[in-house]
Design an enzyme around this catalytic site. Sequence first.
Site, mmCIF file in Angstrom:
data_model
loop_
_atom_site.group_PDB
_atom_site.id
_atom_site.type_symbol
_atom_site.label_atom_id
_atom_site.label_comp_id
_atom_site.label_asym_id
_atom_site.label_seq_id
_atom_site.Cartn_x
_atom_site.Cartn_y
_atom_site.Cartn_z
ATOM 1 N N ARG A 90 0.857 -1.179 0.000
ATOM 2 C CA ARG A 90 0.000 0.000 0.000
ATOM 3 C C ARG A 90 0.888 1.220 0.000
ATOM 4 O O ARG A 90 1.902 1.253 0.716
ATOM 5 C CB ARG A 90 -0.887 0.002 1.262
ATOM 6 C CG ARG A 90 -1.918 1.091 1.282
ATOM 7 C CD ARG A 90 -2.653 1.204 2.608
ATOM 8 N NE ARG A 90 -1.933 2.098 3.530
ATOM 9 C CZ ARG A 90 -2.524 2.614 4.600
ATOM 10 N NH1 ARG A 90 -3.784 2.300 4.909
ATOM 11 N NH2 ARG A 90 -1.847 3.439 5.410
ATOM 12 N N TYR A 115 -3.080 11.644 6.335
ATOM 13 C CA TYR A 115 -3.293 10.274 6.786
ATOM 14 C C TYR A 115 -2.302 9.317 6.122
ATOM 15 O O TYR A 115 -2.044 9.429 4.922
ATOM 16 C CB TYR A 115 -4.716 9.765 6.464
ATOM 17 C CG TYR A 115 -4.693 8.271 6.575
ATOM 18 C CD1 TYR A 115 -4.594 7.454 5.447
ATOM 19 C CD2 TYR A 115 -4.579 7.677 7.835
ATOM 20 C CE1 TYR A 115 -4.430 6.096 5.566
ATOM 21 C CE2 TYR A 115 -4.419 6.313 7.961
ATOM 22 C CZ TYR A 115 -4.334 5.524 6.820
ATOM 23 O OH TYR A 115 -4.168 4.184 6.962
ATOM 24 N N ASP A 150 -5.271 3.805 0.085
ATOM 25 C CA ASP A 150 -6.385 4.060 1.002
ATOM 26 C C ASP A 150 -6.797 5.529 0.903
ATOM 27 O O ASP A 150 -6.007 6.417 1.193
ATOM 28 C CB ASP A 150 -5.913 3.748 2.434
ATOM 29 C CG ASP A 150 -7.052 3.736 3.451
ATOM 30 O OD1 ASP A 150 -6.832 3.245 4.575
ATOM 31 O OD2 ASP A 150 -8.160 4.193 3.115
ATOM 32 N N HIS A 170 -9.197 6.790 2.616
ATOM 33 C CA HIS A 170 -9.551 7.070 4.023
ATOM 34 C C HIS A 170 -10.784 7.953 4.166
ATOM 35 O O HIS A 170 -10.770 8.956 4.891
ATOM 36 C CB HIS A 170 -8.347 7.690 4.742
ATOM 37 C CG HIS A 170 -8.169 7.138 6.128
ATOM 38 N ND1 HIS A 170 -8.528 7.827 7.247
ATOM 39 C CD2 HIS A 170 -7.701 5.961 6.551
ATOM 40 C CE1 HIS A 170 -8.273 7.106 8.329
ATOM 41 N NE2 HIS A 170 -7.759 5.956 7.939
ATOM 42 N N GLU A 192 -9.250 1.943 -1.443
ATOM 43 C CA GLU A 192 -9.937 1.624 -0.184
ATOM 44 C C GLU A 192 -10.636 2.841 0.398
ATOM 45 O O GLU A 192 -10.132 3.963 0.317
ATOM 46 C CB GLU A 192 -8.913 1.118 0.814
ATOM 47 C CG GLU A 192 -9.427 0.904 2.212
ATOM 48 C CD GLU A 192 -8.322 0.640 3.197
ATOM 49 O OE1 GLU A 192 -7.196 0.328 2.768
ATOM 50 O OE2 GLU A 192 -8.563 0.756 4.405
ATOM 51 N N GLU A 252 -13.583 -1.283 7.037
ATOM 52 C CA GLU A 252 -12.847 -1.434 8.310
ATOM 53 C C GLU A 252 -13.588 -0.789 9.464
ATOM 54 O O GLU A 252 -13.385 -1.165 10.609
ATOM 55 C CB GLU A 252 -11.442 -0.869 8.195
ATOM 56 C CG GLU A 252 -11.341 0.622 8.122
ATOM 57 C CD GLU A 252 -9.902 1.085 8.007
ATOM 58 O OE1 GLU A 252 -9.158 0.549 7.169
ATOM 59 O OE2 GLU A 252 -9.527 1.990 8.769
ATOM 60 N N ARG A 268 -13.633 -5.337 4.219
ATOM 61 C CA ARG A 268 -12.510 -5.159 5.131
ATOM 62 C C ARG A 268 -12.838 -5.299 6.606
ATOM 63 O O ARG A 268 -11.942 -5.250 7.434
ATOM 64 C CB ARG A 268 -11.886 -3.781 4.900
ATOM 65 C CG ARG A 268 -11.171 -3.739 3.595
ATOM 66 C CD ARG A 268 -10.164 -2.675 3.342
ATOM 67 N NE ARG A 268 -9.473 -2.045 4.409
ATOM 68 C CZ ARG A 268 -8.375 -2.513 5.013
ATOM 69 N NH1 ARG A 268 -7.900 -3.689 4.680
ATOM 70 N NH2 ARG A 268 -7.775 -1.814 5.958
ATOM 71 N N GLU A 327 -4.295 -7.268 5.413
ATOM 72 C CA GLU A 327 -3.438 -6.142 5.769
ATOM 73 C C GLU A 327 -2.510 -6.572 6.903
ATOM 74 O O GLU A 327 -2.938 -7.248 7.851
ATOM 75 C CB GLU A 327 -4.289 -4.952 6.219
ATOM 76 C CG GLU A 327 -3.471 -3.745 6.650
ATOM 77 C CD GLU A 327 -4.338 -2.553 6.977
ATOM 78 O OE1 GLU A 327 -5.558 -2.699 7.010
ATOM 79 O OE2 GLU A 327 -3.773 -1.476 7.201
ATOM 80 N N TRP A 341 -11.410 12.238 8.932
ATOM 81 C CA TRP A 341 -9.985 11.912 9.036
ATOM 82 C C TRP A 341 -9.706 10.597 8.350
ATOM 83 O O TRP A 341 -10.509 9.665 8.407
ATOM 84 C CB TRP A 341 -9.531 11.808 10.494
ATOM 85 C CG TRP A 341 -8.112 11.366 10.568
ATOM 86 C CD1 TRP A 341 -7.002 12.106 10.218
ATOM 87 C CD2 TRP A 341 -7.638 10.063 10.908
ATOM 88 N NE1 TRP A 341 -5.880 11.357 10.351
ATOM 89 C CE2 TRP A 341 -6.203 10.097 10.767
ATOM 90 C CE3 TRP A 341 -8.245 8.893 11.314
ATOM 91 C CZ2 TRP A 341 -5.393 8.990 11.032
ATOM 92 C CZ3 TRP A 341 -7.452 7.776 11.576
ATOM 93 C CH2 TRP A 341 -6.054 7.856 11.440
HETATM 94 C C1 CS2 Z 1 -6.172 2.473 8.039
HETATM 95 C C2 CS2 Z 1 -5.927 2.411 9.513
HETATM 96 O O1 CS2 Z 1 -4.982 0.455 7.991
HETATM 97 C C3 CS2 Z 1 -5.836 1.155 7.400
HETATM 98 O O2 CS2 Z 1 -6.382 0.859 6.337
HETATM 99 O O3 CS2 Z 1 -7.425 2.900 7.643
HETATM 100 O O4 CS2 Z 1 -4.604 2.775 9.722
HETATM 101 C C4 CS2 Z 1 -6.824 3.288 10.364
HETATM 102 O O5 CS2 Z 1 -6.522 4.639 10.087
HETATM 103 C C5 CS2 Z 1 -6.555 2.975 11.826
HETATM 104 O O6 CS2 Z 1 -6.802 1.619 12.044
HETATM 105 C C6 CS2 Z 1 -7.439 3.817 12.727
HETATM 106 O O7 CS2 Z 1 -7.210 3.460 14.071
HETATM 107 MG MG MG Z 2 -8.027 1.988 5.855
#
Ligand code: CS2
Ligand code: MG
Length: 402
Positions: free
Chosen positions: A147, A159, A210, A212, A236, A262, A283, A339, A402
Amino acid sequence: MKITDAKVFITSPGRNFITLKIYTDEGIYGLGDATLNGRELAVVSYLQEHVVPCLIGRDAFQVEDIWQYLYRGAYWRRGPVTMSAIAAVDMALWDIKGKALNTPVYNLLGGKSRSGVMVYGHANGETLEETVDEVGRYLDMGYVAVRAQSGIPGLKGVYGVGRGKLFYEPAEKGLPPEQTWSTEKYLNFAPKLFKKIRETHGDDFHLLHDCHHRLTPIEAARLGKESEPYHLFWLEDTVPAELQEGFRIIRQHTTTPLAVGEVFNTIYDMTTLFTEQLIDYIRMSVLRGGGLTHLLKVAAMASIYHIRTGFHGATDLSPITMAAALHFDLAINNFGIQEYMRHTPETDAVFPHAYTFEKGFMYPGDAPGLGVDYDEKLAEKYPYDRAYLPVNRKLDGTMFNW
Ligand code: CS2
Ligand code: MG
């Protein structure tokens, strides 16, 4: 085999982890991860005050019934706190069952469907050049999937750009740090990053990214379309996924595969995404999604719609979740990718485990149960230290994702 007690442990070897330990009258115990990044103590209280008293005396082998009891019996269903607590109990019960039957949990989930679990690592850098170099470093470490997340010219604190190299921990002590964002700068930058990565390292590895939760569906459609020449494994979290139908717009415009989930915590968060084939990878992790028992149902439904798994595996999910995910990934047919954000040596010492990494693949190991333990003495050395995930504002100060 009766449950005799259950304890909740908090430790912070560099970041906070919550661990549930369930004891039985046959001396076998099980471990479950209950960590919810930035809201850890909410799950501690939910477990200690509302779940543990109801577990005592129950048959530890009745995994499905206990899951249903904790889900339906709460009346107030779903949500990250509730489902993380249920997940911790579920992981611990599967751990107990594997130990009692002297077999690794993957054998209880259908046995090995593959030799190893393909994982992806997190290359990141402050600049495009640094990120391209970092992708090369991950390829040199043997990863077959990487990634890429990069700083964006003109923005501070983006991020996915970690403070370290191998380890990425977004939560910070004190109050939530504030980051800034410009979708325009990001959308102009991201395709250049992917182009440079492919030009430098070629096409013969999986490249992931990602977003995000930061785009609108039509912005995600633009990025997906402009990324097509670079054959991403997935984009993602393109959009906040409360509005599942929003993915219809993205799907209409691009063939770039989409991953989401996630932050999901039950199968109901994804039913439209599944039935309309709006995504390619789901995810939701063992920890967020109520444990292995619930994820078996999710993976089964996903398989009908050509959807594969791509579970979350960030550092804020403890090695217990990593182990549980690897057992699940090894066994189910519609596995996609896992991941693997490495934990620090301090964390690995608190959670000794059987799983291993080799040349881009991971192996859960053959220890009975999940193959993870918890060093209570060592864990005591790392007291809880409240931390928050960052918040994010647009350049004009508007509160954003975020
Ligand atoms: C992220 C994470 O791993 C990922 O795909 O989205 O780092 C996420 O930001 C964290 O798990 C938040 O605690
Ligand atoms: Mg993520």
